[in-house]
Design a protein around this motif. Structure first.
Motif, short mmCIF file in Angstrom:
data_model
loop_
_atom_site.label_atom_id
_atom_site.label_comp_id
_atom_site.label_asym_id
_atom_site.label_seq_id
_atom_site.Cartn_x
_atom_site.Cartn_y
_atom_site.Cartn_z
N GLU A 95 33.60 30.91 62.34
CA GLU A 95 33.77 32.26 61.78
C GLU A 95 33.85 33.30 62.89
O GLU A 95 33.40 34.42 62.71
CB GLU A 95 32.57 32.59 60.90
N TYR A 210 32.67 38.05 53.77
CA TYR A 210 32.57 39.16 54.72
C TYR A 210 33.19 40.45 54.19
O TYR A 210 32.72 41.54 54.49
CB TYR A 210 33.26 38.79 56.04
N LEU B 151 26.94 25.84 62.97
CA LEU B 151 26.08 27.01 63.10
C LEU B 151 24.72 26.81 62.44
O LEU B 151 23.69 27.06 63.03
CB LEU B 151 26.81 28.21 62.46
N ARG B 156 29.25 22.03 55.17
CA ARG B 156 30.13 23.12 54.74
C ARG B 156 30.34 23.05 53.23
O ARG B 156 29.98 22.08 52.58
CB ARG B 156 31.48 23.00 55.43
N PHE B 157 31.03 24.07 52.72
CA PHE B 157 31.25 24.18 51.28
C PHE B 157 32.05 23.00 50.72
O PHE B 157 31.93 22.67 49.54
CB PHE B 157 31.97 25.50 51.00
N GLU B 158 32.88 22.35 51.56
CA GLU B 158 33.69 21.22 51.09
C GLU B 158 32.82 20.13 50.49
O GLU B 158 33.23 19.41 49.59
CB GLU B 158 34.51 20.63 52.26
N GLU B 161 32.27 21.07 46.95
CA GLU B 161 33.50 20.83 46.17
C GLU B 161 33.64 19.36 45.82
O GLU B 161 33.94 19.00 44.68
CB GLU B 161 34.71 21.29 46.98
N ASN B 186 23.54 41.34 57.56
CA ASN B 186 24.50 42.05 58.42
C ASN B 186 23.78 43.05 59.33
O ASN B 186 24.08 43.15 60.51
CB ASN B 186 25.52 42.77 57.52
N GLN B 187 22.82 43.75 58.74
CA GLN B 187 22.03 44.71 59.52
C GLN B 187 21.25 43.99 60.61
O GLN B 187 21.15 44.47 61.74
CB GLN B 187 21.04 45.44 58.59
N ARG B 220 26.63 25.60 53.29
CA ARG B 220 26.90 26.99 53.68
C ARG B 220 28.35 27.36 53.39
O ARG B 220 29.25 26.56 53.66
CB ARG B 220 26.61 27.20 55.16
N VAL B 221 28.56 28.53 52.82
CA VAL B 221 29.92 29.01 52.56
C VAL B 221 30.44 29.76 53.79
O VAL B 221 31.42 29.36 54.41
CB VAL B 221 29.96 29.96 51.33
N ALA B 222 29.76 30.80 54.16
CA ALA B 222 30.08 31.60 55.35
C ALA B 222 28.92 32.56 55.58
O ALA B 222 28.11 32.77 54.68
CB ALA B 222 31.36 32.39 55.15
N ARG B 223 28.88 33.12 56.77
CA ARG B 223 27.81 34.04 57.17
C ARG B 223 26.46 33.46 56.73
O ARG B 223 26.15 32.34 57.10
CB ARG B 223 28.06 35.43 56.57
N ARG B 225 25.62 33.05 53.50
CA ARG B 225 25.71 32.65 52.08
C ARG B 225 25.62 31.13 51.95
O ARG B 225 26.42 30.41 52.53
CB ARG B 225 27.00 33.17 51.45
N THR B 288 28.48 33.49 42.02
CA THR B 288 28.78 34.59 42.97
C THR B 288 28.61 35.94 42.27
O THR B 288 28.05 36.88 42.85
CB THR B 288 30.22 34.45 43.50
N GLN B 292 26.09 39.05 43.20
CA GLN B 292 26.45 40.47 43.38
C GLN B 292 25.47 41.36 42.62
O GLN B 292 25.02 42.38 43.16
CB GLN B 292 27.88 40.74 42.86
N VAL B 295 22.05 41.34 44.39
CA VAL B 295 21.97 42.14 45.62
C VAL B 295 21.74 43.61 45.27
O VAL B 295 20.94 44.29 45.91
CB VAL B 295 23.27 41.97 46.45
#
Lengths: 401, 304
Positions: A95, A210, B151, B156-158, B161, B186-187, B220-223, B225, B288, B292, B295
């Protein structure tokens, strides 16, 4: 007014040349500008350093603190493009682009970053970003326009970047803009709708994390849009006085370095002639050079004349398609491409997909806004005209009339 | 040189010197055959087998730390390689009939090598079963090295799936999917930098794995998440487990490097509940959406 063209002296470089244009070979980017962050991320991976830096002409020793004394080491857009291409090649699953983007702005680029950090609202931020685009977002050029209550921002490739490098940089810059907007608005929903062009499922999934769940692939181009209402919301850290001082300082740093590339100058001329696409010789004579010279100047940045014209037409057709709900016939008419079938063929040549597929990809993701619509179309504004105060479609139209 | 290969320089030296010794003995004690006498089909067949064995040996050594299993695999493959190497050499050198060592090398080393390799593979099998227990919550029924996430050290998400696609016909198998994120990650990344953020991701991933059941799968999906699949779990049970996860993360003590400063973490959880007409994407999308609202709301939300 005709632009003043100063012929390039290859040995002089960007530091000494007055006027003229910026090329991908001009070394003007200090290492502490975005590249150092990207290098940090890439070199932390398992991929050997020599592979990531292959062909870039960058040496880790260049990044040592002594090397920056008196602004000694500078990089050019070509080096960034090769580095981005290497990263995308060796680390396709990582990423790095998004992570780099998430912390990219305001960043550490001296007065350029300071100006961004003290922008009073998103509109102000975008204006600063566009003005100092080659320092803050090197490699790609943000082109803004206003359509039907939306501010649309295209990331244009004017330095002939490889598709891999273009994809990596556009992902990073989109993430950066969304990340800054979220942080300043203190809201999870930044308001931006990002369309990263054609991308695989993994990249789309990553970008949705993101940049927000509204991110859509396959809309025909690489652009992002936000309702105009978001642009004037005041930002807590805004300070007009410090911003103005930072902008003045940044302009001092830019002294002697051309503000735009030759492709941008050509695009600017073509935009003013839009929807007509002047012939190569007409454009060359406008610039006071021969056709061969014009082609050669564009080729320095890996660009072709037809490519510049196509970029403008694609950009405008996407805006009409997604933000004005124009049919194929309407767009063909506005672009003077004959009939809808001709436009469909051209669109497929530009993007690899059909207009119907692009429409389908974004359908339902752009909430209709209560803005008066006009039945006629406006000319796209491009290059420096759009970077200063962005004009509404109507004002551009009346200006042309 | 690869860092793992560096651990096995002695073994490589031993096999290499044995191969050289055999070459020297054959060249010294035998007479070179004429070009006409060489059977090139045999040379290609036996030579390529020897080459394949040495490639396998290098691949094993490049991917394994030192230890008993590695020693057994090295010895087994090494003896087999030497037997085949001698077999190849006798195509080039004619040895007198009294040279008994030559046939002994060929006939004895090969079965010894096969025996040691088999014994080594038996121990490797037991080792794999132990490692599998550790990886269970990261992979469950599928394994693909391309799905490993460098990381966070979870898949990974695969992986999700593939698991959902294979079990989707059973409506009771995956009634819920959880998507979790660290609040304001992010912060955190902006404030403390990439290195600390990477460490936080890794440690949080490990910590969540500790707090999941044996049958659960986390990816993990990304970041920051992460998706958690809880097979054969009712929505009410999933909600209780999610509350436990949130409480656990609240007590998770993350210290910044080179400092005593502790940074508290809050986990946002979205729970998606499967509906009759859903496909796997719809379930993940529902989770997801739940995230939202979590959060922007109370930190946990369930969407059915």
């Amino acid at each position: 007014m005709r632009p003043t063209i100063i012929h390039k002296n290859n040995e002089s470089g960007a530091h000494t040349r007055r006027g003229g244009w910026l090329t991908a070979e001009d070394k003007y980017l200090q290492a502490c500008y975005p590249m150092a962050q990207l290098l940090d991320l890439a070199l932390a991976s398992d991929v050997p350093q020599h592979k990531l830096l292959r062909g870039t002409g960058i040496f880790v020793e260049d990044l040592a603190s002594q090397a920056h004394m008196n602004g000694g080491v500078r990089f050019n857009v070509r080096q960034l493009a090769v580095l981005a291409d290497n990263i995308a090649h060796y680390l396709p699953q990582d990423e790095i682009a998004s992570r780099w983007g998430a912390r990219l702005w305001p960043g550490y680029a001296g007065p350029f970053s300071q100006a961004l950090a003290t922008a009073t609202d998103l509109g102000d931020f975008l204006q600063i970003l566009c003005e100092f685009r080659h320092w803050l977002a090197p490699g790609l050029v943000p082109c803004m326009s206003q359509f039907n209550g939306y501010r649309v921002l295209h990331w244009q490739n004017v330095f002939g970047l490889s598709p891999r490098a273009e994809k990596l940089l556009s992902e990073a810059y989109m993430t950066a803009l969304v990340s800054v907007t979220r942080e300043q608005c203190q809201e999870n929903n930044s308001g931006w709708i990002c369309c990263p062009g054609q991308c695989d499922a993994a990249q789309l999934r990553r970008m949705r994390v993101y940049c927000g769940e509204e991110t859509t692939a396959g809309a025909g181009g690489c652009f992002m849009a936000i309702p105009e209402a978001f642009l004037s919301r005041p930002w807590a850290t805004g300070s007009p006085r410090i911003r103005d001082m930072a902008i003045a300082q940044a302009k001092t740093l830019m002294t002697g370095i051309p503000a735009e590339s030759f492709a941008e100058q050509v695009a600017s001329y073509l935009s003013h002639r839009f929807p007509e696409l002047p012939s190569l010789s007409d454009t060359a004579s406008y610039f006071g050079i021969s056709s061969a010279t014009l082609k050669r100047y564009l080729a320095v940045d890996g660009m072709r004349y037809q490519q510049v014209g196509d970029q403008i037409r694609l950009r405008y057709s996407l805006e009409l398609m997604h933000f004005e709900c124009g049919s194929n016939e309407d767009i063909a008419d506005a672009l003077r491409l004959g009939d809808g079938a001709n436009f469909r063929r051209s669109f497929r040549r530009w993007t690899g997909i059909l207009p119907s597929e692009a429409r389908e990809a974004l359908s339902g993701r752009l909430p209709p806004l209560n803005v008066e619509r006009d039945s006629s179309y406006s000319s796209p504004s491009y290059s420096s005209a759009s970077y200063s105060s962005p004009k509404s479609a109507q004002s551009i139209r009346s200006h042309r009339q | 040189m690869n860092s793992l290969l560096r651990l096995h320089t002695r073994k490589l030296f031993l096999v290499g010197s044995m191969a050289l010794l055999l070459t020297g003995l054959s060249a010294g004690l035998g007479a070179p055959k004429g070009m006409a006498a060489i059977d090139w089909v045999d040379v290609v067949g036996e030579g390529s087998t020897a080459l394949a064995l040495v490639i396998w040996l290098l691949m094993v050594l490049r991917s394994r730390p030192a230890g008993r299993v590695t020693n057994l695999l090295t010895l087994g493959l090494g003896f087999m390689f030497l037997a085949m190497w001698q077999d190849t050499l006798d195509e080039f050198f004619a040895l007198a009939g009294t040279q008994a060592w030559e046939s002994a090398v060929e006939s004895v080393l090969m079965p010894i090598g096969l025996g040691l390799l088999t014994y080594g593979l038996w121990h490797w099998h037991k080792e794999q079963l132990s490692i599998r227990t550790q990886l269970l919550k990261r992979e469950q029924v599928f394994r693909d090295h391309l799905w490993l996430d460098g990381l966070s050290q979870v898949a990974r998400f695969e992986q999700i799936e593939a698991t959902l696609a294979s079990d989707w016909a059973d409506e009771q198998a995956h009634q819920v999917a959880l998507i979790v994120e660290l609040h304001d990650f992010n912060q955190f990344e902006r404030r403390y930098g990439y290195r600390e953020a990477d460490r936080l991701l890794r440690e949080t991933g490990e910590y969540l794995i500790l707090n999941l059941r044996q049958k659960d799968l986390i990816c993990r999906v990304a970041r920051d998440r992460l998706v958690i699949l809880m097979p054969h779990t009712r929505p009410s049970e999933a909600r209780d487990l999610a509350v436990n996860l949130r409480t656990a993360v609240e007590h998770f003590c993350f210290h910044l490097s080179d400092s005593d400063q502790r940074v508290e973490q809050v986990l946002d959880v979205g729970i998606g509940v499967r509906q009759p007409m859903d496909d796997p994407q719809a379930l993940v999308k529902r989770a997801t959406d739940a995230l939202q609202s979590a959060v922007s709301g109370t930190g946990m939300s369930l969407v059915s």
